[in-house]
Design an enzyme around this catalytic site. Structure first.
Site, mmCIF file in Angstrom:
data_model
loop_
_atom_site.group_PDB
_atom_site.id
_atom_site.type_symbol
_atom_site.label_atom_id
_atom_site.label_comp_id
_atom_site.label_asym_id
_atom_site.label_seq_id
_atom_site.Cartn_x
_atom_site.Cartn_y
_atom_site.Cartn_z
ATOM 1 N N GLY A 48 0.760 -1.245 0.000
ATOM 2 C CA GLY A 48 0.000 0.000 0.000
ATOM 3 C C GLY A 48 0.784 1.284 0.000
ATOM 4 C CD GLU A 102 1.273 0.690 6.935
ATOM 5 O OE1 GLU A 102 1.357 0.554 5.689
ATOM 6 O OE2 GLU A 102 1.309 -0.268 7.713
ATOM 7 C CG ASP A 103 -1.231 1.852 3.075
ATOM 8 O OD1 ASP A 103 -0.982 1.440 4.229
ATOM 9 O OD2 ASP A 103 -1.886 1.177 2.256
ATOM 10 C CG ASP A 106 -7.127 0.385 9.768
ATOM 11 O OD1 ASP A 106 -6.416 -0.426 10.373
ATOM 12 O OD2 ASP A 106 -7.611 0.137 8.655
ATOM 13 C CE LYS A 134 -9.968 4.092 7.420
ATOM 14 N NZ LYS A 134 -10.653 2.845 7.047
ATOM 15 C CG PHE A 155 -12.867 0.105 2.244
ATOM 16 C CD1 PHE A 155 -11.931 -0.616 2.965
ATOM 17 C CD2 PHE A 155 -12.821 0.048 0.856
ATOM 18 C CE1 PHE A 155 -10.972 -1.388 2.317
ATOM 19 C CE2 PHE A 155 -11.866 -0.722 0.202
ATOM 20 C CZ PHE A 155 -10.945 -1.439 0.947
ATOM 21 C CB ILE A 156 -10.156 5.210 1.412
ATOM 22 C CG1 ILE A 156 -9.073 4.713 2.362
ATOM 23 C CG2 ILE A 156 -11.079 6.201 2.106
ATOM 24 C CD1 ILE A 156 -8.129 5.772 2.791
ATOM 25 C CG ASP A 162 -5.582 -3.383 -1.982
ATOM 26 O OD1 ASP A 162 -6.029 -4.529 -2.116
ATOM 27 O OD2 ASP A 162 -5.038 -2.981 -0.931
ATOM 28 N NE ARG A 168 -2.081 -2.940 -4.050
ATOM 29 C CZ ARG A 168 -2.128 -2.969 -2.728
ATOM 30 N NH1 ARG A 168 -1.935 -1.866 -2.052
ATOM 31 N NH2 ARG A 168 -2.369 -4.086 -2.084
#
Length: 178
Positions: A48, A102-103, A106, A134, A155-156, A162, A168
């Site tokens: 990610g 990190e992407d 959460d 988040k 959710f994104i 992805d 992506r």
């Protein structure tokens, strides 16, 4: 606003690329200031974070290195609740300043496991840099020093993130439509 369909879900534009890049530059400027003279090792978490890491590194002006680690905890749109390490770090971390890229953070499970694992390798310091956080979903407190954006618990997809390995490549970040 644009809408994209990936598999069985529709997503609408949430954060345009221009805004993402502005925030990435702000984080990079802070890293450049804080890490000056430290030659940090940036450790990007695949899959990610690869887009975020690439853009971030283009704004980093200090001497540094980058490497990659692959962890997995997601399946489709839900966390499996278990972090599976797929392949790890080959660099010697002893005495190094390490910045994990990190992407998204959460629940924080993946990051907690990664910090524990890397901490056993005697780095001088460990820092966390994430594109998205988040805060409502965090299960335990984490010191995340570098956050480009805080987002709600939606959710994104896009900009490296992805949905079941798709999306992506989208330049913007999209949120799932109800």
């Amino acid at each position: 606003m644009s809408i994209v369909k990936i598999k069985d879900k529709s997503f609408k534009t949430f954060i345009p690329e221009e805004e993402i890049l502005k925030r990435v530059k702000i984080v990079a400027d802070k890293l450049n200031k804080d890490m000056e003279g430290k030659n940090p090792l940036f450790l990007a978490v695949l899959n990610g974070s690869f887009v975020f890491a690439a853009d971030l590194m283009r704004y980093i002006t200090i001497p540094c290195e980058i490497s990659f680690v692959k962890l997995a905890s997601y399946q489709g749109t839900a966390s499996t609740g278990q972090v599976k390490e797929i392949f790890g770090v080959n660099e010697d971390l002893q005495g190094r300043t390490v910045v994990i890229i990190e992407d998204i953070v959460d629940t924080g499970r993946t990051m907690k496991r990664m910090l524990e694992s890397l901490g056993t390798r005697s780095p001088e310091s460990l820092h966390v840099c994430t594109l998205l956080l988040k805060p409502e979903k965090l299960e335990s407190p984490l010191n995340i020093e570098y956050v480009a954006m805080e987002i709600p618990n939606d959710f994104i997809v896009g900009y490296g993130l992805d949905y079941d390995q798709q999306g992506r490549n989208l330049r913007d970040i999209y949120t799932v439509m109800d």
